[in-house]
Design a protein around this motif. Structure first.
Motif, PDB file in Angstrom:
ATOM      1  N   PHE A 141       0.817  -1.217   0.000  1.00 29.56           N
ATOM      2  CA  PHE A 141       0.000   0.000   0.000  1.00 29.56           C
ATOM      3  C   PHE A 141       0.852   1.268   0.000  1.00 29.56           C
ATOM      4  O   PHE A 141       0.549   2.223  -0.713  1.00 29.56           O
ATOM      5  CB  PHE A 141      -0.936   0.022   1.210  1.00 29.56           C
ATOM      6  N   GLU A 142       1.910   1.278   0.795  1.00 34.18           N
ATOM      7  CA  GLU A 142       2.709   2.506   0.864  1.00 34.18           C
ATOM      8  C   GLU A 142       3.524   2.738  -0.406  1.00 34.18           C
ATOM      9  O   GLU A 142       3.765   3.875  -0.785  1.00 34.18           O
ATOM     10  CB  GLU A 142       3.593   2.512   2.104  1.00 34.18           C
ATOM     11  N   LYS A 143       3.932   1.676  -1.062  1.00 35.27           N
ATOM     12  CA  LYS A 143       4.621   1.852  -2.354  1.00 35.27           C
ATOM     13  C   LYS A 143       3.664   2.518  -3.348  1.00 35.27           C
ATOM     14  O   LYS A 143       4.039   3.448  -4.065  1.00 35.27           O
ATOM     15  CB  LYS A 143       5.108   0.513  -2.889  1.00 35.27           C
ATOM     16  N   ALA A 144       2.431   2.058  -3.357  1.00 39.93           N
ATOM     17  CA  ALA A 144       1.425   2.672  -4.222  1.00 39.93           C
ATOM     18  C   ALA A 144       1.154   4.112  -3.797  1.00 39.93           C
ATOM     19  O   ALA A 144       1.011   5.012  -4.640  1.00 39.93           O
ATOM     20  CB  ALA A 144       0.134   1.856  -4.194  1.00 39.93           C
ATOM     21  N   ALA A 145       1.118   4.337  -2.495  1.00 32.94           N
ATOM     22  CA  ALA A 145       0.815   5.677  -1.978  1.00 32.94           C
ATOM     23  C   ALA A 145       1.885   6.689  -2.365  1.00 32.94           C
ATOM     24  O   ALA A 145       1.548   7.813  -2.767  1.00 32.94           O
ATOM     25  CB  ALA A 145       0.648   5.633  -0.464  1.00 32.94           C
ATOM     26  N   VAL A 146       3.165   6.326  -2.256  1.00 28.43           N
ATOM     27  CA  VAL A 146       4.199   7.305  -2.615  1.00 28.43           C
ATOM     28  C   VAL A 146       4.142   7.629  -4.100  1.00 28.43           C
ATOM     29  O   VAL A 146       4.308   8.785  -4.491  1.00 28.43           O
ATOM     30  CB  VAL A 146       5.630   6.886  -2.182  1.00 28.43           C
ATOM     31  N   HIS A 204       3.147   8.590   8.079  1.00 27.55           N
ATOM     32  CA  HIS A 204       2.853   7.665   6.981  1.00 27.55           C
ATOM     33  C   HIS A 204       1.447   7.870   6.419  1.00 27.55           C
ATOM     34  O   HIS A 204       1.255   7.789   5.204  1.00 27.55           O
ATOM     35  CB  HIS A 204       3.081   6.218   7.426  1.00 27.55           C
ATOM     36  N   MET A 205       0.493   8.176   7.282  1.00 26.80           N
ATOM     37  CA  MET A 205      -0.865   8.412   6.778  1.00 26.80           C
ATOM     38  C   MET A 205      -0.936   9.741   6.026  1.00 26.80           C
ATOM     39  O   MET A 205      -1.768   9.900   5.138  1.00 26.80           O
ATOM     40  CB  MET A 205      -1.883   8.354   7.914  1.00 26.80           C
ATOM     41  N   SER A 206      -0.050  10.674   6.322  1.00 26.79           N
ATOM     42  CA  SER A 206       0.005  11.918   5.546  1.00 26.79           C
ATOM     43  C   SER A 206       0.435  11.632   4.112  1.00 26.79           C
ATOM     44  O   SER A 206      -0.076  12.240   3.171  1.00 26.79           O
ATOM     45  CB  SER A 206       0.960  12.920   6.193  1.00 26.79           C
ATOM     46  N   ASP A 257      -8.474   4.191   3.580  1.00 30.88           N
ATOM     47  CA  ASP A 257      -9.181   3.263   4.479  1.00 30.88           C
ATOM     48  C   ASP A 257      -8.375   1.992   4.726  1.00 30.88           C
ATOM     49  O   ASP A 257      -8.264   1.524   5.860  1.00 30.88           O
ATOM     50  CB  ASP A 257     -10.549   2.894   3.914  1.00 30.88           C
ATOM     51  N   MET A 258      -7.814   1.427   3.683  1.00 28.89           N
ATOM     52  CA  MET A 258      -7.046   0.185   3.831  1.00 28.89           C
ATOM     53  C   MET A 258      -5.783   0.418   4.657  1.00 28.89           C
ATOM     54  O   MET A 258      -5.440  -0.391   5.522  1.00 28.89           O
ATOM     55  CB  MET A 258      -6.719  -0.401   2.462  1.00 28.89           C
ATOM     56  N   CYS A 259      -5.101   1.520   4.403  1.00 28.29           N
ATOM     57  CA  CYS A 259      -3.867   1.804   5.141  1.00 28.29           C
ATOM     58  C   CYS A 259      -4.143   2.101   6.613  1.00 28.29           C
ATOM     59  O   CYS A 259      -3.347   1.720   7.476  1.00 28.29           O
ATOM     60  CB  CYS A 259      -3.120   2.968   4.500  1.00 28.29           C
ATOM     61  N   ILE A 262      -4.329  -1.229   8.344  1.00 29.19           N
ATOM     62  CA  ILE A 262      -3.009  -1.857   8.475  1.00 29.19           C
ATOM     63  C   ILE A 262      -2.187  -1.152   9.548  1.00 29.19           C
ATOM     64  O   ILE A 262      -1.551  -1.800  10.390  1.00 29.19           O
ATOM     65  CB  ILE A 262      -2.256  -1.843   7.124  1.00 29.19           C
ATOM     66  N   MET A 263      -2.191   0.171   9.542  1.00 29.42           N
ATOM     67  CA  MET A 263      -1.414   0.915  10.537  1.00 29.42           C
ATOM     68  C   MET A 263      -1.950   0.675  11.944  1.00 29.42           C
ATOM     69  O   MET A 263      -1.176   0.556  12.895  1.00 29.42           O
ATOM     70  CB  MET A 263      -1.402   2.408  10.201  1.00 29.42           C
ATOM     71  N   GLU A 264      -3.265   0.584  12.096  1.00 24.16           N
ATOM     72  CA  GLU A 264      -3.841   0.271  13.412  1.00 24.16           C
ATOM     73  C   GLU A 264      -3.382  -1.105  13.876  1.00 24.16           C
ATOM     74  O   GLU A 264      -3.034  -1.298  15.039  1.00 24.16           O
ATOM     75  CB  GLU A 264      -5.363   0.323  13.356  1.00 24.16           C
ATOM     76  N   ASN A 265      -3.382  -2.063  12.974  1.00 23.72           N
ATOM     77  CA  ASN A 265      -2.962  -3.415  13.327  1.00 23.72           C
ATOM     78  C   ASN A 265      -1.487  -3.439  13.724  1.00 23.72           C
ATOM     79  O   ASN A 265      -1.120  -4.072  14.715  1.00 23.72           O
ATOM     80  CB  ASN A 265      -3.225  -4.376  12.160  1.00 23.72           C
ATOM     81  N   LEU A 266      -0.646  -2.755  12.987  1.00 19.34           N
ATOM     82  CA  LEU A 266       0.774  -2.723  13.328  1.00 19.34           C
ATOM     83  C   LEU A 266       1.019  -1.977  14.639  1.00 19.34           C
ATOM     84  O   LEU A 266       1.885  -2.372  15.430  1.00 19.34           O
ATOM     85  CB  LEU A 266       1.590  -2.105  12.193  1.00 19.34           C
TER      86      LEU A 266
END
Length: 166
Positions: free
Chosen positions: A38-43, A85-87, A99-101, A104-108
């Motif tokens: 997800f973060e690769k896609a986000a950047v 990271h959410m920024s 929403d998906m991230c 994931i961040m809450e779980n981590l």
């Protein structure tokens, strides 16, 4: 309780109560895998869609991380790390990805709070600044490489500090 069940943190046991689902090596591995995807896609999306001001704000957040020599509590680190990271994810301007991230961040964060009380945050400030600068330079390849490396290093530190898990 329903929301916690939907998110997978609780399991309802009829007429008995609830069971908190344990953190497992599998759930950790899968969470880190999804975060990297997800973060690769986000950047990549953020570089294409974010304003210069949004990317400058991400750099400002990176500057707020404590130096390696400063003691940082896991909870404080988690909060700043999630915001940073959410920024990036929000700068991608994709509500489904956001929403998906968030999940994931809450779980981590849950994993770190439970299993990594002594985790050290070495060079986190430098890593976050490098990521933010690559975003500002709008360098997709470099940004993707840095975010992947950052997540992989963080995952390795978590595993090195994990206690016995189910």
């Amino acid at each position: 309780m329903g929301a916690l069940e939907i998110q997978g943190y609780l399991k309802s046991l009829p007429r008995k109560g609830y069971l908190v689902k344990p953190v497992t090596k599998k759930s950790m591995r899968e969470s880190f895998q999804m975060r990297a995807i997800f973060e690769k896609a986000a950047v990549s999306l953020a570089i294409k869609t974010a304003s210069d001001s949004e990317l400058e704000d991400i750099l400002d957040l990176a500057m707020k991380f404590p130096e390696a020599s400063q003691n940082s509590k896991v909870s404080e680190f988690n909060e700043l790390n999630n915001i940073f990271h959410m920024s990036i994810v929000r700068a991608a301007h994709n509500s489904l990805l956001i929403d998906m991230c968030e999940g994931i961040m809450e779980n981590l964060s849950r994993i770190l709070m439970i299993d990594c009380k002594q985790l050290e945050f070495l060079d986190e400030k430098k890593e976050h600044i490098k990521i933010a600068q690559a975003l500002l330079e709008r360098d997709i390849k470099k940004s993707e490489e840095l975010i992947n490396e950052h997540i992989a290093q963080f995952q390795a530190r978590v595993y090195a500090n994990e206690r016995e898990m189910v």
